[in-house]
Design an enzyme around this catalytic site. Structure first.
Site, short mmCIF file in Angstrom:
data_model
loop_
_atom_site.label_atom_id
_atom_site.label_comp_id
_atom_site.label_asym_id
_atom_site.label_seq_id
_atom_site.Cartn_x
_atom_site.Cartn_y
_atom_site.Cartn_z
N LEU A 66 0.82 -1.22 0.00
CA LEU A 66 0.00 0.00 0.00
C LEU A 66 0.85 1.27 0.00
O LEU A 66 0.61 2.21 0.74
CB LEU A 66 -0.96 0.00 1.20
CG LEU A 66 -1.92 -1.19 1.25
CD1 LEU A 66 -2.73 -1.19 2.54
CD2 LEU A 66 -2.86 -1.18 0.05
N HIS A 67 1.85 1.28 -0.90
CA HIS A 67 2.72 2.45 -1.01
C HIS A 67 2.77 2.98 -2.44
O HIS A 67 3.85 3.24 -2.98
CB HIS A 67 4.14 2.10 -0.55
CG HIS A 67 4.22 1.58 0.84
ND1 HIS A 67 5.24 0.77 1.30
CD2 HIS A 67 3.39 1.75 1.91
CE1 HIS A 67 5.04 0.46 2.56
NE2 HIS A 67 3.92 1.04 2.96
N PRO A 68 1.62 3.18 -3.11
CA PRO A 68 1.66 3.72 -4.47
C PRO A 68 2.21 5.14 -4.46
O PRO A 68 1.92 5.93 -3.56
CB PRO A 68 0.19 3.69 -4.91
CG PRO A 68 -0.58 3.77 -3.64
CD PRO A 68 0.23 3.00 -2.63
#
Length: 569
Positions: free
Chosen positions: A491-493
């Site tokens: 969850l690090h776009p």
């Protein structure tokens, strides 16, 4: 820009019908991590009128799913808190669509994330600064802004690395379980060091983690930055306000269009528009507003304002897997998953702000180099004293423990592209995980390093065997096949509207203005040129703090030339 008309704006929504008649100095699109910080800093001048438009709901103080740290699994996947994005079929992951949670609530993803606070490695910012036009984004220039935003309770007040007066109060994980003790001993047996502080002089190594938890409650960006100043008369925050377009007069942004609670489209004027929607929504909104690759936009019938081919390109993320082991001893957190224990756990948290619900359980981990060719750690580990998936499901129902692991600076690149002129249609996300030789090589190394740590003698009294991926996964290809089947996003776009001065850059690093137009800036994870080594919440907040000074024209904080650990001297 200043205006002679003065008026009072309060945090309620009875008067949002008058918004179209008002002019704000700054309209901030997105009340998430960066948007909350900017709203605080930009509205500190009482003559500056600031409007925040957040598409999600409010983060009500009574909402335990947000504020109870251990409840972090509940908002993920819920339409009330999560935008619930999915990638396009990933070609190197068996055509799987990878689920991507993004916060649909005030505070954005900081209201639903794992609450882990990691700056990244100082050499991440040296890498940023090596790009043309980016010299003021080296670690010496970023460190003062990390310090300004922090209130680090665990570090010495004389420590040049840490801040102690900022709004982000950080607590360090106690990591007191016998399983954490075994983990710290095991990493040393495997040849990896401990470190005093992964956010200090030396990131490389293993230690308890800083967390955005304060007195047993999640401390989101909204709670740290926005709520303390919500009563400023020059600040207005409107939730459930979905911005559909940036309005231009020629090549100058003059406002935005939005709908409130699904109602009719309305328009608000702005001296400047600042996009803080994150690495998915920001490029989507830019493209819907006519900024992007001209040929692609024209093919969808979008009127082109400015040809900016870098919008939506350069997408980066961290993929991770869970390597899980059963425990021979009943020392894990597994019993607390049982429904019969939850009333007592909830009562402890509600009345005492303590117990198993008062922690995110990501209390320790670390960073390591998987090979001697890399200059700084390329693997991140989160250790959990329980075998459980991010959605809260348990693989076996018994006691266990696990590490989350994944490569940190993969050279895989993806895209965010709109599929329709309809703002309600999610854009096409293509991450291209496992698409490069480097990515595949480091994934094999990541799994092998994890297994090496978890099978050290320190775990002998606990190790009941590997649950995931299991002993049938041994060869390099078997490991890659398992990652393709089981890998999930961390969850690090990021990086989809990168700062820089080359042809594929979107944002000017000296002003945060979007290239080629006026009155429009971007401040969020999309402006990163490269994803940092760790969870990205802390870097996003640093970017917002630094951007606030750039936007206001204030003298930047002076750089701090503090020497940091380098593997290669």
């Amino acid at each position: 820009m200043r205006h002679s008309i003065r008026f009072s704006v309060k945090h309620h929504e009875r008067d949002e019908g008058r918004l179209s008649a008002q002019q704000y100095d700054f309209v901030i699109v997105g009340g998430g991590s960066a948007g909350s910080a900017l709203a605080n800093r930009l509205s500190a001048d009482p003559s500056t009128r600031v409007l925040v438009l957040e598409a999600g709901r409010s983060d009500f103080r009574w909402d335990v799913f947000i504020h109870m740290p251990a409840a972090l699994t509940f908002p993920i996947g819920s339409r009330f808190y999560d935008w619930r994005y999915e990638s396009e079929p990933e070609p190197h992951m068996n055509g799987r669509r990878i689920y991507h949670a993004r916060g649909k609530v005030l505070g954005g993803s900081s209201s639903i994330n794992g609450m882990i606070f990691q700056r990244g490695n100082p050499m991440d910012y040296e890498r940023w600064a090596a790009d043309p036009g980016m010299k003021d984004w080296d670690y010496a220039h970023c460190l003062p802004y990390f310090r300004r935003m922090e209130n680090c309770l665990a570090a010495d007040g004389d420590d040049v690395w840490r801040g102690h007066d900022g709004p982000l109060a950080l607590e360090r994980g106690p990591a007191s379980s016998p399983l954490f003790a075994a983990f710290f001993q095991a990493v040393q047996q495997a040849g990896y060091p401990l470190t005093d502080d992964v956010n200090g002089y030396r990131q490389e190594g293993f230690a308890p983690f800083d967390r955005n938890v304060r007195r047993g409650r999640r401390l989101s960006a909204a709670r740290a930055y926005l709520h303390p100043v919500m009563n400023r008369p020059n600040l207005k925050v409107v939730t459930r306000a979905f911005v559909t377009k940036v309005v231009f007069d020629g090549e100058r942004a003059v406002g935005v269009e939005f709908s409130h609670r699904g109602g009719a489209t309305r328009r608000v004027r702005a001296g400047e528009v600042i996009l803080c929607g994150g690495a998915i929504n920001t490029p989507q909104l830019l493209q819907l507003s006519g900024l992007g690759d001209a040929a692609e936009l024209e093919a969808l019938g979008v009127d082109v304002v400015h040809h900016l081919p870098g919008v939506g390109e350069n997408l980066q993320d961290h993929l991770e897997v869970y390597i899980q082991y059963g425990s021979k001893q009943p020392v894990s957190m597994q019993p607390y998953l049982k429904w019969r224990h939850r009333p007592w756990i909830g009562a402890q948290w509600l009345f005492l702000r303590g117990g198993p619900a008062a922690t995110n359980h990501f209390e320790a981990g670390g960073f390591a180099r998987s090979n001697d060719d890399v200059d700084y750690p390329n693997l991140m580990f989160h250790f959990l004293p329980i075998a459980v998936r991010y959605d809260g499901s348990s693989p076996s129902g018994g006691h266990g423990y696990q590490v989350h692991v994944g490569p940190m600076y993969s050279d895989a690149r993806g895209t965010v592209k709109i599929k329709s002129r309809d703002p309600g249609v999610h854009p096409a996300l293509r991450f291209n995980y496992l698409s490069t030789e480097q990515d595949r090589r480091e994934w094999v190394e990541a799994v092998r390093v994890s297994r090496d740590i978890l099978t050290q003698p320190a775990f002998d009294e606990f190790n009941a065997g590997e649950l995931s991926p299991g002993l049938s996964v041994r060869t390099d290809q078997e490991i890659l096949d398992w990652v393709a089947r089981d890998g999930e996003t961390a969850l690090h776009p990021s990086c989809t509207a990168k700062m820089g001065v080359d042809d594929m850059s979107v944002v000017d690093p000296d002003s945060m203005r979007v290239h080629g137009v006026e009155g429009l800036r971007v401040v969020d994870a999309s402006v990163m040129p490269y994803v940092t080594n760790g969870n990205i919440y802390a870097p996003v907040m640093m970017v917002a703090e630094k951007a606030a000074d750039l936007i206001l024209g204030q003298t930047p904080l002076p750089p701090i030339e503090a020497e940091f650990y380098r593997h290669r001297k």
